[in-house]
Scaffold this motif. Sequence first.
Motif, mmCIF file in Angstrom:
data_model
loop_
_atom_site.group_PDB
_atom_site.id
_atom_site.type_symbol
_atom_site.label_atom_id
_atom_site.label_comp_id
_atom_site.label_asym_id
_atom_site.label_seq_id
_atom_site.Cartn_x
_atom_site.Cartn_y
_atom_site.Cartn_z
ATOM 1 N N ILE A 186 -58.804 12.401 31.325
ATOM 2 C CA ILE A 186 -57.914 12.024 30.218
ATOM 3 C C ILE A 186 -56.511 11.721 30.738
ATOM 4 C CG2 ILE A 186 -56.937 12.782 28.025
ATOM 5 C CD1 ILE A 186 -59.396 14.601 27.711
ATOM 6 N N TYR A 187 -56.035 12.523 31.682
ATOM 7 C CA TYR A 187 -54.686 12.320 32.230
ATOM 8 C C TYR A 187 -54.584 10.983 32.958
ATOM 9 C CZ TYR A 187 -50.529 13.113 35.092
ATOM 10 O OH TYR A 187 -49.305 12.995 35.704
ATOM 11 N N THR A 188 -55.640 10.594 33.657
ATOM 12 C CA THR A 188 -55.642 9.299 34.328
ATOM 13 C C THR A 188 -55.529 8.161 33.326
ATOM 14 O OG1 THR A 188 -57.022 10.235 36.088
ATOM 15 C CG2 THR A 188 -56.903 7.841 35.941
ATOM 16 N N SER A 189 -56.199 8.289 32.202
ATOM 17 C CA SER A 189 -56.093 7.269 31.155
ATOM 18 C C SER A 189 -54.689 7.214 30.566
ATOM 19 C CB SER A 189 -57.118 7.531 30.054
ATOM 20 O OG SER A 189 -58.436 7.452 30.551
ATOM 21 N N LEU A 190 -54.070 8.375 30.420
ATOM 22 C CA LEU A 190 -52.708 8.402 29.908
ATOM 23 C C LEU A 190 -51.734 7.722 30.867
ATOM 24 C CD1 LEU A 190 -52.522 12.046 28.475
ATOM 25 C CD2 LEU A 190 -52.461 9.927 27.165
ATOM 26 N N GLN A 191 -51.968 7.904 32.157
ATOM 27 C CA GLN A 191 -51.091 7.283 33.139
ATOM 28 C C GLN A 191 -51.217 5.765 33.154
ATOM 29 O OE1 GLN A 191 -48.816 9.065 35.586
ATOM 30 N NE2 GLN A 191 -49.054 10.211 33.670
ATOM 31 N N ALA A 192 -52.358 5.253 32.673
ATOM 32 C CA ALA A 192 -52.576 3.803 32.658
ATOM 33 C C ALA A 192 -51.923 3.119 31.464
ATOM 34 C CB ALA A 192 -54.078 3.512 32.662
ATOM 35 N N ILE A 193 -51.417 3.879 30.489
ATOM 36 C CA ILE A 193 -50.768 3.282 29.315
ATOM 37 C C ILE A 193 -49.399 2.744 29.730
ATOM 38 C CG2 ILE A 193 -49.866 3.713 26.995
ATOM 39 C CD1 ILE A 193 -51.912 5.938 26.717
ATOM 40 N N PRO A 194 -49.064 1.505 29.434
ATOM 41 C CA PRO A 194 -47.760 0.947 29.817
ATOM 42 C C PRO A 194 -46.609 1.744 29.204
ATOM 43 C CG PRO A 194 -49.255 -0.788 29.093
ATOM 44 C CD PRO A 194 -49.916 0.512 28.762
ATOM 45 N N THR A 195 -45.566 1.952 29.979
ATOM 46 C CA THR A 195 -44.406 2.700 29.490
ATOM 47 C C THR A 195 -43.668 1.946 28.390
ATOM 48 O OG1 THR A 195 -43.079 1.730 31.275
ATOM 49 C CG2 THR A 195 -44.109 3.879 31.693
ATOM 50 N N GLU A 196 -43.854 0.616 28.336
ATOM 51 C CA GLU A 196 -43.179 -0.162 27.294
ATOM 52 C C GLU A 196 -43.630 0.270 25.887
ATOM 53 O OE1 GLU A 196 -44.720 -1.378 29.838
ATOM 54 O OE2 GLU A 196 -43.217 -2.416 31.069
ATOM 55 N N VAL A 197 -44.866 0.720 25.795
ATOM 56 C CA VAL A 197 -45.379 1.172 24.499
ATOM 57 C C VAL A 197 -44.599 2.397 24.021
ATOM 58 C CG1 VAL A 197 -47.419 2.018 23.275
ATOM 59 C CG2 VAL A 197 -47.662 0.254 25.029
ATOM 60 N N TYR A 198 -44.340 3.339 24.933
ATOM 61 C CA TYR A 198 -43.588 4.528 24.569
ATOM 62 C C TYR A 198 -42.136 4.182 24.236
ATOM 63 C CZ TYR A 198 -47.552 6.804 26.843
ATOM 64 O OH TYR A 198 -48.806 7.215 27.202
ATOM 65 N N GLU A 199 -41.548 3.288 25.017
ATOM 66 C CA GLU A 199 -40.164 2.909 24.774
ATOM 67 C C GLU A 199 -40.005 2.244 23.409
ATOM 68 O OE1 GLU A 199 -39.079 0.457 28.022
ATOM 69 O OE2 GLU A 199 -39.111 2.087 29.507
ATOM 70 N N ALA A 200 -40.958 1.391 23.038
ATOM 71 C CA ALA A 200 -40.893 0.746 21.726
ATOM 72 C C ALA A 200 -41.033 1.775 20.611
ATOM 73 C CB ALA A 200 -41.991 -0.311 21.612
ATOM 74 N N ALA A 201 -41.884 2.769 20.818
ATOM 75 C CA ALA A 201 -42.053 3.811 19.798
ATOM 76 C C ALA A 201 -40.793 4.650 19.659
ATOM 77 C CB ALA A 201 -43.244 4.689 20.158
ATOM 78 N N ARG A 202 -40.139 4.956 20.771
ATOM 79 C CA ARG A 202 -38.898 5.743 20.688
ATOM 80 C C ARG A 202 -37.800 4.961 19.990
ATOM 81 N NH1 ARG A 202 -40.257 6.621 26.251
ATOM 82 N NH2 ARG A 202 -41.322 8.621 26.534
ATOM 83 N N LEU A 203 -37.729 3.656 20.238
ATOM 84 C CA LEU A 203 -36.729 2.836 19.562
ATOM 85 C C LEU A 203 -36.966 2.794 18.056
ATOM 86 C CD1 LEU A 203 -36.419 -0.181 22.039
ATOM 87 C CD2 LEU A 203 -34.772 1.678 21.668
ATOM 88 N N GLN A 210 -45.290 12.575 17.366
ATOM 89 C CA GLN A 210 -45.835 11.373 16.740
ATOM 90 C C GLN A 210 -46.389 10.413 17.784
ATOM 91 O OE1 GLN A 210 -42.347 10.176 14.534
ATOM 92 N NE2 GLN A 210 -43.134 11.029 12.611
ATOM 93 N N ILE A 211 -45.711 10.312 18.922
ATOM 94 C CA ILE A 211 -46.205 9.446 20.000
ATOM 95 C C ILE A 211 -47.551 9.956 20.512
ATOM 96 C CG2 ILE A 211 -45.764 8.694 22.364
ATOM 97 C CD1 ILE A 211 -42.800 8.633 21.695
ATOM 98 N N ALA A 212 -47.669 11.276 20.637
ATOM 99 C CA ALA A 212 -48.927 11.852 21.125
ATOM 100 C C ALA A 212 -50.064 11.629 20.142
ATOM 101 C CB ALA A 212 -48.739 13.339 21.397
ATOM 102 N N LEU A 213 -49.785 11.846 18.847
ATOM 103 C CA LEU A 213 -50.843 11.758 17.841
ATOM 104 C C LEU A 213 -51.208 10.319 17.492
ATOM 105 C CD1 LEU A 213 -49.745 14.628 15.411
ATOM 106 C CD2 LEU A 213 -51.514 14.706 17.173
ATOM 107 N N ARG A 214 -50.229 9.434 17.449
ATOM 108 C CA ARG A 214 -50.468 8.083 16.946
ATOM 109 C C ARG A 214 -50.629 7.031 18.034
ATOM 110 N NH1 ARG A 214 -46.231 7.763 11.784
ATOM 111 N NH2 ARG A 214 -46.990 9.660 10.720
ATOM 112 N N ILE A 215 -50.229 7.363 19.265
ATOM 113 C CA ILE A 215 -50.316 6.369 20.341
ATOM 114 C C ILE A 215 -51.218 6.868 21.475
ATOM 115 C CG2 ILE A 215 -49.021 5.106 22.090
ATOM 116 C CD1 ILE A 215 -46.654 5.051 20.219
ATOM 117 N N LYS A 216 -50.882 8.031 22.027
ATOM 118 C CA LYS A 216 -51.599 8.493 23.214
ATOM 119 C C LYS A 216 -53.068 8.805 22.924
ATOM 120 C CE LYS A 216 -47.605 10.340 25.698
ATOM 121 N NZ LYS A 216 -47.024 11.517 26.373
#
Length: 307
Positions: A186-203, A210-216
């Motif tokens: 599971i951790y390997t899959s999380l590392q493959a998620i682009p960081t841009e997705v997290y940055e857009a969610a934080r913006l 919410q990022i963990a439940l709705r994105i990760k």
Amino acid sequence: MTSTSRKAYGVKGAPYAFLLPATVLFLLFFALPIGYAVWLSFRKVKVSGLGLGSGARKEVWAGLENYTDALTDNELVAGALRVLGYGCIVVPVMLGLALLFALMLDSEKVRLTPVTRLAIFLPYAIPGVVAALLWGFLYLPDVSPFYFVLEKLGLPQPDLLDGGPLYLALSNIAVWGGTGFNMIVIYTSLQAIPTEVYEAARLDGATPLQIALRIKIPMVAPSLVLTFFFSIIATLQVFNEPTTLKPLTNSVSTTWSPLMKVYQDAFGKGDIYAAAAQATIIALATLLLSFGFLRAANRRNKQEASR
């Protein structure tokens, strides 16, 4: 044949040459034993007279007799029910902890991630028999340091190797040993998620929860399906833990799990034909459950993709 055609033929045949060793090993050590077990499941030994002398014991065709006996065997059915209860504890707890640890390690606030990741994964590197022996002695009241502490504190000392707590004791061994492997997947899959997705969610004002439940979690759903698939197979084939704990308690019988029943019939009673039929049934049940789960997961993914 010209040199050009020979070179072209050699290039086309190269992949098959690389596959040949693996194919031979697969046929010799996997396909052939399975085929032989299926063949034995349709055979039985016919005893003539007192069973003495040459020709008194003869292997004959049994048809579906071994399968009928296996499906009506109360010990095999009881073992399957015990494994079902065992799996209802192991699978959700193990995958839940694996997902939790993977999300924690993927957080930016966690320090010493490599050390923590290794500490969580390390129990998986310990052989199952060694892990069962280790926990088995920790469960014994006479030698366990936990029981010594409980006794000094005047607290109750439950017997984890008897009755209902036995399921928790066996499940704990499986969870302790398997969580690390599933966490790495599971951790390997999380590392493959682009960081841009997290940055857009934080913006957009999303919190870490919410990022963990709705994105990760939605994005690692294929890894969750894979780990669940592996966990089902491992649960149906449980053998090491109850077999290792059996000498430590009378609550674990020689037929506690279906695979223990197969082993007992094959090497305890010497009836390899009945054992082959039982092993074939277990393999078919594993295949059907796995195929059904994967089909349901693929159907759900298609429905979500079409929305």
